[in-house]
Design an enzyme around this catalytic site. Structure first.
Site, PDB file in Angstrom:
ATOM      1  N   ASP A  35      40.914  17.505  53.276  1.00 65.00           N
ATOM      2  CA  ASP A  35      40.620  17.001  54.621  1.00 65.00           C
ATOM      3  C   ASP A  35      40.577  18.185  55.592  1.00 65.00           C
ATOM      4  OD1 ASP A  35      40.917  15.775  57.258  1.00 65.00           O
ATOM      5  OD2 ASP A  35      41.549  13.967  56.218  1.00 65.00           O
ATOM      6  N   ILE A  36      39.575  18.218  56.488  1.00 65.53           N
ATOM      7  CA  ILE A  36      39.476  19.337  57.433  1.00 65.53           C
ATOM      8  C   ILE A  36      40.421  19.189  58.624  1.00 65.53           C
ATOM      9  CG2 ILE A  36      37.131  19.970  56.773  1.00 65.53           C
ATOM     10  CD1 ILE A  36      36.186  18.598  59.400  1.00 65.53           C
ATOM     11  N   GLN A  99      39.811   3.813  60.899  1.00 69.28           N
ATOM     12  CA  GLN A  99      38.767   4.440  60.091  1.00 69.28           C
ATOM     13  C   GLN A  99      37.850   5.200  61.040  1.00 69.28           C
ATOM     14  OE1 GLN A  99      36.380   1.754  57.726  1.00 69.28           O
ATOM     15  NE2 GLN A  99      35.352   3.427  56.651  1.00 69.28           N
ATOM     16  N   HIS A 105      37.079   5.889  52.012  1.00 71.48           N
ATOM     17  CA  HIS A 105      37.774   7.080  51.528  1.00 71.48           C
ATOM     18  C   HIS A 105      39.271   6.804  51.481  1.00 71.48           C
ATOM     19  CE1 HIS A 105      37.395   7.480  55.914  1.00 71.48           C
ATOM     20  NE2 HIS A 105      38.480   8.221  55.906  1.00 71.48           N
ATOM     21  N   HIS A 107      42.906   8.519  51.507  1.00 73.01           N
ATOM     22  CA  HIS A 107      43.680   9.719  51.820  1.00 73.01           C
ATOM     23  C   HIS A 107      44.802   9.866  50.793  1.00 73.01           C
ATOM     24  CE1 HIS A 107      42.243  10.294  56.061  1.00 73.01           C
ATOM     25  NE2 HIS A 107      41.932   9.017  55.900  1.00 73.01           N
TER      26      HIS A 107
END
Length: 151
Positions: A35-36, A99, A105, A107
């Protein structure tokens, strides 16, 4: 809709290889990348290669594979070199559930005692009768959708 075909989806771009990512795992069905905007070091996302905006749009078998992959990655995080005393799996489905990218997705968030990540809510224990009523309504909805109840 398959990934990268006429979508304006950051995760489809990652799946298609037209956007940067730091890939941890990939197979024919899913891709896992860091994750960025991580909650903790090692926080990553597992996404299906096929575009599905929300959980209801995701094929059940593909969803099962998504969770199996996250399970494997969580085991790897606990055994790996990054600090990891526990793991949170989080799937936000819909804007009200936080979201932000509308491509399903999951996490996978490594946790430590002092990581500062907290989940806060105003929780209250309802009466048993209220819980039983809610359980019945959910069972009825499942029966209507799938023709069966497992309770």
């Amino acid at each position: 809709m398959t990934s990268g075909q006429g979508t304006d989806c950051a995760f489809c771009d990652i799946v298609a290889g037209t956007a940067e990512s730091s890939v941890v795992y990939q197979d024919d069905l899913v891709l896992a990348f860091l994750d960025i905007l991580p909650f903790t070091p090692g926080h990553l996302l597992v996404v299906p290669r096929e575009h599905a905006p929300g959980l209801a749009d995701l094929d059940e078998e593909l969803g099962a594979h998504l969770f199996r992959t996250a399970h494997r990655i969580a085991r790897g995080l606990r055994a790996g070199p990054l600090p990891c005393e526990g793991v949170n799996l989080l799937l936000a489905d819909g804007a009200v559930a936080f979201q932000e990218v509308f491509h399903v997705h999951l996490h996978v968030i490594p946790r430590t005692v002092r990581d500062g990540v907290r989940l806060h809510a105003n929780r209250r224990q309802p009466h048993r009768a209220t819980l039983d009523l809610m359980a019945g309504r959910i069972r009825d909805a499942l029966t209507a959708e799938h023709g069966e109840s497992r309770a």
